[in-house]
Motif scaffolding. Structure first.
Motif, PDB file in Angstrom:
ATOM      1  N   GLY A 112       8.725  14.719  24.553  1.00 27.45           N
ATOM      2  CA  GLY A 112       7.987  15.362  25.647  1.00 27.45           C
ATOM      3  C   GLY A 112       7.022  14.414  26.330  1.00 27.45           C
ATOM      4  N   LEU A 113       6.286  13.644  25.546  1.00 20.83           N
ATOM      5  CA  LEU A 113       5.356  12.669  26.135  1.00 20.83           C
ATOM      6  C   LEU A 113       6.086  11.587  26.915  1.00 20.83           C
ATOM      7  N   MET A 114       7.197  11.098  26.369  1.00 18.54           N
ATOM      8  CA  MET A 114       7.957  10.067  27.080  1.00 18.54           C
ATOM      9  C   MET A 114       8.519  10.619  28.389  1.00 18.54           C
ATOM     10  N   PHE A 115       8.959  11.868  28.369  1.00 14.86           N
ATOM     11  CA  PHE A 115       9.473  12.487  29.584  1.00 14.86           C
ATOM     12  C   PHE A 115       8.368  12.653  30.626  1.00 14.86           C
ATOM     13  N   LEU A 116       7.193  13.104  30.183  1.00 18.51           N
ATOM     14  CA  LEU A 116       6.073  13.261  31.118  1.00 18.51           C
ATOM     15  C   LEU A 116       5.640  11.913  31.704  1.00 18.51           C
ATOM     16  N   LEU A 117       5.583  10.891  30.875  1.00 18.67           N
ATOM     17  CA  LEU A 117       5.232   9.552  31.378  1.00 18.67           C
ATOM     18  C   LEU A 117       6.251   9.057  32.399  1.00 18.67           C
ATOM     19  N   THR A 118       7.522   9.290  32.108  1.00 18.57           N
ATOM     20  CA  THR A 118       8.574   8.863  33.038  1.00 18.57           C
ATOM     21  C   THR A 118       8.458   9.593  34.367  1.00 18.57           C
ATOM     22  N   MET A 119       8.247  10.898  34.303  1.00 22.65           N
ATOM     23  CA  MET A 119       8.131  11.666  35.545  1.00 22.65           C
ATOM     24  C   MET A 119       6.899  11.240  36.341  1.00 22.65           C
ATOM     25  N   ALA A 120       5.803  10.948  35.653  1.00 22.28           N
ATOM     26  CA  ALA A 120       4.599  10.499  36.347  1.00 22.28           C
ATOM     27  C   ALA A 120       4.834   9.149  37.028  1.00 22.28           C
ATOM     28  N   LEU A 121       5.504   8.245  36.333  1.00 23.87           N
ATOM     29  CA  LEU A 121       5.799   6.940  36.927  1.00 23.87           C
ATOM     30  C   LEU A 121       6.713   7.076  38.133  1.00 23.87           C
ATOM     31  N   LEU A 122       7.780   7.837  37.976  1.00 27.71           N
ATOM     32  CA  LEU A 122       8.731   7.983  39.077  1.00 27.71           C
ATOM     33  C   LEU A 122       8.120   8.745  40.253  1.00 27.71           C
ATOM     34  N   GLY A 123       7.282   9.727  39.964  1.00 20.60           N
ATOM     35  CA  GLY A 123       6.604  10.458  41.032  1.00 20.60           C
ATOM     36  C   GLY A 123       5.636   9.571  41.794  1.00 20.60           C
ATOM     37  N   GLY A 124       4.945   8.703  41.077  1.00 21.60           N
ATOM     38  CA  GLY A 124       4.002   7.793  41.725  1.00 21.60           C
ATOM     39  C   GLY A 124       4.684   6.753  42.592  1.00 21.60           C
ATOM     40  N   VAL A 125       5.820   6.278  42.133  1.00 22.74           N
ATOM     41  CA  VAL A 125       6.531   5.245  42.887  1.00 22.74           C
ATOM     42  C   VAL A 125       7.243   5.830  44.103  1.00 22.74           C
ATOM     43  N   SER A 126       7.762   7.058  43.967  1.00 25.11           N
ATOM     44  CA  SER A 126       8.498   7.638  45.088  1.00 25.11           C
ATOM     45  C   SER A 126       7.563   8.086  46.206  1.00 25.11           C
TER      46      SER A 126
END
Length: 84
Positions: free
Chosen positions: A22-36
């Motif tokens: 869950g934490l890895m998924f949230l970190l990934t979504m935060a990174l991808l959301g920030g970059v997009s």
């Protein structure tokens, strides 16, 4: 010797797996959301994507470890470890 590992060996592994994935998924979504959302340069976008891939690899590794733990418990290895 006390029997304190019955039915707890796998439950703890599942809890840790769910939290970690869950934490890895949230970190990934935060990174991808920030970059997009930002107009960053290609190097930064590539670096963020590499970090996101690393987080997903960690999550996959934790899931594989859970699967191996399940097979160990089913094979009776937990009972074998009590002898030592």
């Amino acid at each position: 010797m006390r029997k304190n590992t019955e039915d707890k060996g796998f439950a703890g592994a599942v809890v840790v797996t769910v939290v970690t994935v869950g934490l890895m998924f949230l970190l990934t979504m935060a990174l991808l959301g920030g970059v997009s959302g930002s107009g960053s340069d290609p190097f930064t976008a590539l670096l963020v994507l590499a970090c996101a891939a690393l987080y997903m690899a960690i999550a996959a590794g934790v899931i594989v470890a859970l699967r191996e733990r399940w097979q160990e418990i089913q094979g009776g290895e937990e009972d074998e470890a009590k002898k030592y």
